[in-house]
Design a protein around this motif. Structure first.
Motif, mmCIF file in Angstrom:
data_model
loop_
_atom_site.group_PDB
_atom_site.id
_atom_site.type_symbol
_atom_site.label_atom_id
_atom_site.label_comp_id
_atom_site.label_asym_id
_atom_site.label_seq_id
_atom_site.Cartn_x
_atom_site.Cartn_y
_atom_site.Cartn_z
ATOM 1 N N SER A 10 -20.828 -23.027 72.283
ATOM 2 C CA SER A 10 -20.845 -21.526 72.202
ATOM 3 C C SER A 10 -19.983 -20.860 73.245
ATOM 4 C CB SER A 10 -22.185 -20.884 71.943
ATOM 5 O OG SER A 10 -21.838 -19.543 71.407
ATOM 6 N N ARG A 11 -19.070 -20.211 73.062
ATOM 7 C CA ARG A 11 -18.394 -19.411 74.159
ATOM 8 C C ARG A 11 -18.885 -17.907 74.396
ATOM 9 N NH1 ARG A 11 -11.924 -19.007 75.040
ATOM 10 N NH2 ARG A 11 -12.017 -17.722 76.672
ATOM 11 N N HIS A 12 -19.121 -17.351 73.090
ATOM 12 C CA HIS A 12 -19.494 -15.834 73.338
ATOM 13 C C HIS A 12 -21.082 -15.629 72.771
ATOM 14 C CE1 HIS A 12 -15.524 -14.674 74.141
ATOM 15 N NE2 HIS A 12 -14.954 -15.435 73.161
ATOM 16 N N GLY A 13 -21.845 -16.603 72.268
ATOM 17 C CA GLY A 13 -23.171 -16.523 72.248
ATOM 18 C C GLY A 13 -23.704 -16.507 70.733
ATOM 19 N N ALA A 14 -22.569 -16.497 69.877
ATOM 20 C CA ALA A 14 -23.037 -16.269 68.459
ATOM 21 C C ALA A 14 -23.752 -17.495 67.795
ATOM 22 C CB ALA A 14 -21.727 -16.005 67.732
ATOM 23 N N THR A 15 -23.014 -18.633 68.090
ATOM 24 C CA THR A 15 -23.322 -20.102 67.561
ATOM 25 C C THR A 15 -24.614 -20.337 68.259
ATOM 26 O OG1 THR A 15 -20.845 -20.536 67.420
ATOM 27 C CG2 THR A 15 -22.464 -22.345 66.980
ATOM 28 N N THR A 78 -15.554 -21.331 64.762
ATOM 29 C CA THR A 78 -14.509 -21.662 64.209
ATOM 30 C C THR A 78 -13.114 -21.477 65.279
ATOM 31 O OG1 THR A 78 -15.070 -21.062 61.914
ATOM 32 C CG2 THR A 78 -12.508 -20.912 62.693
ATOM 33 N N PHE A 80 -9.342 -21.808 64.600
ATOM 34 C CA PHE A 80 -8.123 -21.938 63.624
ATOM 35 C C PHE A 80 -8.838 -22.960 62.446
ATOM 36 C CE2 PHE A 80 -5.814 -21.704 67.670
ATOM 37 C CZ PHE A 80 -5.687 -20.575 67.781
ATOM 38 N N GLY A 81 -10.018 -22.600 61.969
ATOM 39 C CA GLY A 81 -10.471 -23.347 60.789
ATOM 40 C C GLY A 81 -11.045 -24.629 60.960
ATOM 41 N N SER A 113 -19.837 -20.040 63.287
ATOM 42 C CA SER A 113 -19.865 -18.588 63.471
ATOM 43 C C SER A 113 -18.018 -18.358 63.631
ATOM 44 C CB SER A 113 -20.287 -18.085 64.951
ATOM 45 O OG SER A 113 -20.124 -16.719 64.924
ATOM 46 N N SER A 115 -15.055 -14.931 63.662
ATOM 47 C CA SER A 115 -14.724 -13.497 63.666
ATOM 48 C C SER A 115 -14.451 -12.740 62.468
ATOM 49 C CB SER A 115 -13.760 -13.303 64.823
ATOM 50 O OG SER A 115 -12.312 -13.800 64.219
ATOM 51 N N SER A 116 -13.804 -13.355 61.426
ATOM 52 C CA SER A 116 -13.388 -12.742 60.354
ATOM 53 C C SER A 116 -14.139 -13.525 58.879
ATOM 54 C CB SER A 116 -11.960 -12.749 60.059
ATOM 55 O OG SER A 116 -11.202 -14.137 60.070
ATOM 56 N N GLY A 119 -12.265 -16.663 57.561
ATOM 57 C CA GLY A 119 -11.178 -17.145 58.564
ATOM 58 C C GLY A 119 -11.672 -18.547 58.850
ATOM 59 N N SER A 169 -16.570 -10.115 68.318
ATOM 60 C CA SER A 169 -17.599 -11.152 68.415
ATOM 61 C C SER A 169 -18.793 -10.531 69.008
ATOM 62 C CB SER A 169 -17.267 -12.123 69.666
ATOM 63 O OG SER A 169 -16.262 -13.165 69.078
HETATM 64 C C1 FMN Z 1 -8.869 -20.281 69.947
HETATM 65 C C2 FMN Z 1 -9.629 -19.657 69.008
HETATM 66 C C3 FMN Z 1 -9.419 -19.597 67.712
HETATM 67 C C4 FMN Z 1 -10.189 -19.163 66.806
HETATM 68 N N1 FMN Z 1 -9.884 -19.477 65.515
HETATM 69 C C5 FMN Z 1 -10.647 -18.460 64.491
HETATM 70 C C6 FMN Z 1 -10.396 -18.731 63.176
HETATM 71 O O1 FMN Z 1 -9.693 -19.442 62.684
HETATM 72 N N2 FMN Z 1 -10.994 -17.859 62.193
HETATM 73 C C7 FMN Z 1 -11.984 -16.876 62.610
HETATM 74 O O2 FMN Z 1 -12.567 -16.130 61.823
HETATM 75 N N3 FMN Z 1 -12.288 -16.771 63.858
HETATM 76 C C8 FMN Z 1 -11.622 -17.553 64.945
HETATM 77 N N4 FMN Z 1 -11.961 -17.351 66.241
HETATM 78 C C9 FMN Z 1 -12.905 -16.518 66.568
HETATM 79 C C10 FMN Z 1 -14.344 -17.442 66.908
HETATM 80 O O3 FMN Z 1 -14.657 -18.216 65.749
HETATM 81 C C11 FMN Z 1 -15.504 -16.418 66.681
HETATM 82 O O4 FMN Z 1 -15.460 -15.406 67.702
HETATM 83 C C12 FMN Z 1 -16.812 -16.931 66.870
HETATM 84 O O5 FMN Z 1 -17.895 -16.039 66.314
HETATM 85 C C13 FMN Z 1 -17.196 -17.256 68.192
HETATM 86 O O6 FMN Z 1 -18.288 -17.881 68.317
HETATM 87 P P1 FMN Z 1 -19.238 -18.064 69.635
HETATM 88 O O7 FMN Z 1 -19.707 -16.631 70.038
HETATM 89 O O8 FMN Z 1 -20.629 -19.010 69.386
HETATM 90 O O9 FMN Z 1 -18.304 -18.580 70.855
HETATM 91 C C14 FMN Z 1 -11.301 -18.094 67.376
HETATM 92 C C15 FMN Z 1 -11.705 -17.875 68.599
HETATM 93 C C16 FMN Z 1 -10.600 -18.773 69.505
HETATM 94 C C17 FMN Z 1 -10.764 -18.492 70.757
#
Ligand code: FMN
Length: 204
Positions: A10-15, A78, A80-81, A113, A115-116, A119, A169
Motif C-alpha cells: 500500500s502506498r497511500h494507505g487504502a489497501t 491497482t 494499470f489493472g 483498491s 482510484s476509479s 479502473g 486516494s
Molecule cells: C502507477 C499507478 C497506476 C495506477 N493504475 C490505476 C488503474 O489502472 N486504475 C485505477 O482505478 N487506479 C489506478 N491507480 C490508483 C491506485 O490504484 C489507487 O490510488 C489506490 O487506491 C492506491 O492504493 P493505496 O492507498 O493502498 O496505495 C494507479 C496508481 C499508480 C501510482
C-alpha cells in the motif's frame, strides 16, 4: 496459534486500511489470528537496499510468514489493472515454496483498491489469483449471501473485497466495503480452521 497471513502493498494507505478490516474478521474465529505483513517498495536503483524494518506500519514479510500460514489474504492497489510491482517482486521470490508445495491446499483470498470505479478492480484481483493457483492454493471469493454485494455503490466484488479510493486516494472505506473485508477475513479463517480440524482427524 494458527494464523492467516494478511500480506499487502500500500502506498497511500487504502489497501492497508482494507488489510486491517480483513484482520478484524479473522479475529472473530476461535483459535485463529491475523498476521499483518507488507512488502518494501521496489526501486530502479538496483544498489539501493531498503531498511529491514519499515518506518511505520506492518513489518516486512519473510518467506517463513508465508510458509507457515494457515491461509492467506493478498492485497494490492491497482496499477494499470494489475497488481503492484512490489507485491509481484515478492511473489517471484517464492519459488522454494512452490517447489516444496508449502502453500498447496491452503485457502487464499485477494483484495484491492482503485482510484476509479471501473479502473480494473476485477482484473487486479484476478492477477493476484494467478500465482496463488500455481502454488496450489484454494481460492475463496465472496458469496452473494454477503448481501452488500448486491447493493454496494463503491467497491465489493464476488472475486474479493475492493475499495473505491477516489482520484485523490482519500475516500474512506464505506460501511459495505468494511463489512466485505471482514467477511473475507472470517471466511478464510473459518475455512482454514475447518481444513486443520479435518487434517487432525485424518491423522488420528
Ligand atoms: C502507477 C499507478 C497506476 C495506477 N493504475 C490505476 C488503474 O489502472 N486504475 C485505477 O482505478 N487506479 C489506478 N491507480 C490508483 C491506485 O490504484 C489507487 O490510488 C489506490 O487506491 C492506491 O492504493 P493505496 O492507498 O493502498 O496505495 C494507479 C496508481 C499508480 C501510482
Amino acid at each position: 496459534m494458527a494464523y492467516i497471513l494478511v500480506l499487502y502493498y500500500s502506498r497511500h494507505g487504502a489497501t492497508a486500511d482494507m488489510a486491517r478490516h480483513i484482520a478484524r474478521g479473522v479475529g472473530e474465529i476461535a483459535d485463529m489470528e491475523a498476521r499483518l505483513r507488507t512488502v518494501p517498495p521496489v526501486s530502479t536503483v538496483c544498489e539501493a537496499t531498503a531498511d529491514s524494518v519499515p518506518p511505520s506500519g506492518a513489518p516486512y514479510a519473510e518467506l517463513d510468514d508465508l510458509r507457515h500460514c494457515a491461509g492467506l489474504a493478498l492485497g494490492s492497489p491497482t496499477r494499470f489493472g494489475n497488481m503492484a510491482a512490489p507485491l509481484k517482486y515478492f511473489l517471484e521470490q517464492t519459488s522454494s515454496l512452490w517447489l516444496s508445495g508449502a502453500l498447496a491446499g491452503k485457502p487464499a483470498g485477494v483484495f484491492t483498491s482503485t482510484s476509479s470505479l471501473h479502473g480494473g478492480q476485477e482484473t487486479t484481483l484476478i492477477s493476484m489469483m494467478l500465482p496463488l493457483l500455481h502454488h496450489g492454493m484454494l481460492l475463496l471469493g465472496l458469496p452473494y449471501a454477503e448481501t452488500d454485494l448486491f447493493h454496494t455503490t463503491a467497491g465489493g466484488t464476488p472475486y474479493g473485497p475492493s475499495h473505491l479510493a477516489g482520484t485523490n486516494s482519500d475516500l474512506p472505506l464505506t460501511e459495505a466495503e468494511r463489512r466485505l473485508c471482514q467477511a473475507l477475513g472470517r471466511r478464510l479463517a473459518q475455512t482454514a480452521a475447518t481444513l486443520k480440524a479435518g487434517q487432525a482427524r485424518n491423522q488420528a
